[in-house]
Scaffold this active site. Structure first.
Site: not given
Length: 164
Positions: A59-61
């Site tokens: 999700t961060c990526a």
């Protein structure tokens, strides 16, 4: 203290995000070349803070990729992608992904960023890392939008951040 969830399990932050209409707290973050970047250096531009736990999670990526794509069309604005990951991890990810339209920054050295912005996770398996949040600061240093994502594994509302 705010409460979010991680896969449905409650997790507490150390405080609250800066409220709309308030002056954004200054910060000092570390760039991928190990230089320091401060909020005051960026004054005069719209600043979008994309705050997240770790660049090495899906999700961060995804949030970095999406903000990178959307930032290409922004005038007088900069997107700062911020986590406690070492600058080397940010540099590796951005190089591998062709990320060029955002600044990837780490708060590993100056941990007061997470405390000042109320995003430090206080408990749970990610304790010590940043919660997922977006804060938008106008050209005068005033917060015009903030979102603490209620479920850490969910993406932020990109459109709300970009139209603020």
């Amino acid at each position: 203290m705010a409460r979010v969830t991680l896969k449905g399990n409650p997790v507490n932050t150390n405080g609250e995000l800066p409220e709309k209409g308030t002056t954004a707290p200054d910060f000092k973050l570390t760039n991928t070349d190990l230089s320091e970047v401060t909020l005051s250096e960026l004054k005069g531009r719209k600043i979008i803070l994309n705050i997240f736990p770790s660049i090495d999670t899906s999700t961060c990526a995804t949030s970095v990729r999406k903000f990178n794509e959307k930032a290409a069309s922004l005038d007088n604005a900069v997107v700062l992608c911020i986590s406690k990951d070492l600058p080397f991890a940010h540099k590796r990810f951005c190089g591998a992904e062709g990320i060029e339209n955002v600044m990837s920054l780490s708060d590993f050295r100056n941990t007061d960023f997470a405390r000042r912005y109320g995003v430090q996770l206080e408990d749970g398996p990610l304790a010590g890392l940043n919660a997922r949040a977006v804060v938008v600061i106008d050209e005068n240093g005033t917060v015009v939008h903030s979102e603490l994502v209620s479920e850490i594994v969910d993406e932020p509302d990109y459109d709300a951040a970009l139209i603020s």
